[in-house]
Design an enzyme around this catalytic site. Sequence first.
Site, short mmCIF file in Angstrom:
data_model
loop_
_atom_site.label_atom_id
_atom_site.label_comp_id
_atom_site.label_asym_id
_atom_site.label_seq_id
_atom_site.Cartn_x
_atom_site.Cartn_y
_atom_site.Cartn_z
N ARG A 165 -9.57 89.56 38.34
CA ARG A 165 -9.39 88.45 37.42
C ARG A 165 -8.70 87.32 38.16
O ARG A 165 -7.76 87.55 38.94
CB ARG A 165 -8.54 88.85 36.21
CG ARG A 165 -9.27 89.70 35.17
CD ARG A 165 -10.33 88.88 34.41
NE ARG A 165 -10.97 89.65 33.36
CZ ARG A 165 -12.12 90.32 33.49
NH1 ARG A 165 -12.77 90.31 34.64
NH2 ARG A 165 -12.63 90.96 32.46
N GLU A 187 -10.91 79.62 35.24
CA GLU A 187 -12.37 79.75 35.20
C GLU A 187 -12.95 78.97 34.01
O GLU A 187 -12.43 79.10 32.91
CB GLU A 187 -12.68 81.24 35.07
CG GLU A 187 -14.01 81.65 35.59
CD GLU A 187 -14.08 83.17 35.74
OE1 GLU A 187 -13.22 83.76 36.44
OE2 GLU A 187 -14.98 83.75 35.15
N HIS A 189 -18.54 84.56 38.97
CA HIS A 189 -18.20 85.76 38.18
C HIS A 189 -19.44 86.64 37.95
O HIS A 189 -19.92 86.81 36.83
CB HIS A 189 -17.55 85.38 36.84
CG HIS A 189 -16.72 86.48 36.26
ND1 HIS A 189 -15.60 86.26 35.47
CD2 HIS A 189 -16.83 87.83 36.35
CE1 HIS A 189 -15.07 87.43 35.12
NE2 HIS A 189 -15.81 88.39 35.63
C1 GLV Z 1 -16.05 91.88 33.82
O1 GLV Z 1 -15.49 91.05 34.48
C2 GLV Z 1 -15.43 92.89 33.01
O2 GLV Z 1 -14.19 92.91 32.85
O3 GLV Z 1 -16.16 93.70 32.44
#
Ligand code: GLV
Length: 362
Positions: free
Chosen positions: A276, A305, A323
């Site tokens: 993240r 983001e 992402h």
């Molecule tokens: C994707 O980033 C998730 O957390 O599933």
Amino acid sequence: MDADTSPLAAPPKDPAGPAAPGAAPAVIAGPSAGAKPRLFLTRRIPDPGLALIRDAFDVTGGEEDRPLEREALLRGAAGTDVLLCLLTETIDGAVMDAAGPSLRVISNMAVGVDNIDVAAATARGILVTNTPGVLTDATADLAWALIMSGARRVVEGDRMVREGRFQRWSPFMLLGHDLAGATLGIVGMGRIGQAVARRGLGWDMKVIYTRRSGPLAAGDIPVGARWEHRESLDDLLREADIVSLHVPLTPDTRHLIGARELALMKPGSYLVNTARGPVVDEDALVAALRSGPLGGAGLDVYEREPELAAGLADLPNATLLPHLGSATVETRGRMAELAALNAIAAMRGEPVPHPVNPEVLT
Ligand code: GLV
């Protein structure tokens, strides 16, 4: 390949396998007899999850593939039994209150639940579920795409060719570094961290790792692997050639990697973040990519983001992806299916595959 027609898109009944050992056999009471429970879908999801929820619920929302505006989210949630959401929606107490007392389940189509105020859900007796397991390999593969790209300057090379700057072979052009024998540092040795480490076996890498719950049991380390636990993150950062982040975003991990930590990293080392964005202080990262000690970074996630920190996009030593960690046809199909199965099981009073706050059920 189309999600509906791919044979790989027909997953097993519970593609994540059984719930984690020790997970409560979570059950939640069903809706009033007769009527289908109502489910508000915040954004379109792929089959087979979509077909499953349409069969089991009275579904509203989810017509479009774009983040839902806040007002539409509050309106759409009103009076629903189940909210099936994605990481692009912030589900806080206000959304839960807008949904009202009928809301029993928030099913997130993601493994991370940092978009949901889980404490607020627990306080209201609402079950939160997620989709771990099914995206482990896809995310580990993408971390490796970033590692390879950084070590061998793949994206820079592509840009050079497209821009007509490739003249002839040169003994000094775009030199990278060998991965064979390098030290891979894994911060957060959970499912995804271990999958990234396993892939390092192919390069005979030494793996050093930090793990909240301490060293792995010997039986969890592949035969022949050189995986060593490090008690302190600082030690790992000082020693690794490549550092790959695999921790969830929590108040404890926000800016886990800041200016101080970046300064500890080896000269020329490489940071990969597929976890993240806010785990890394992105402004500090830009500074460390400009003036060292970092040699490069591979990022799939960003602190604000989809915005990037000032200057990040101008740095040739950063590989930047939008992402894509779980972005394969097969994986997204399994995530949608598992999000649907979590919601269906909860409303039917059956054991829920992946409850995040099983305490609301007891
Ligand atoms: C994707 O980033 C998730 O957390 O599933």
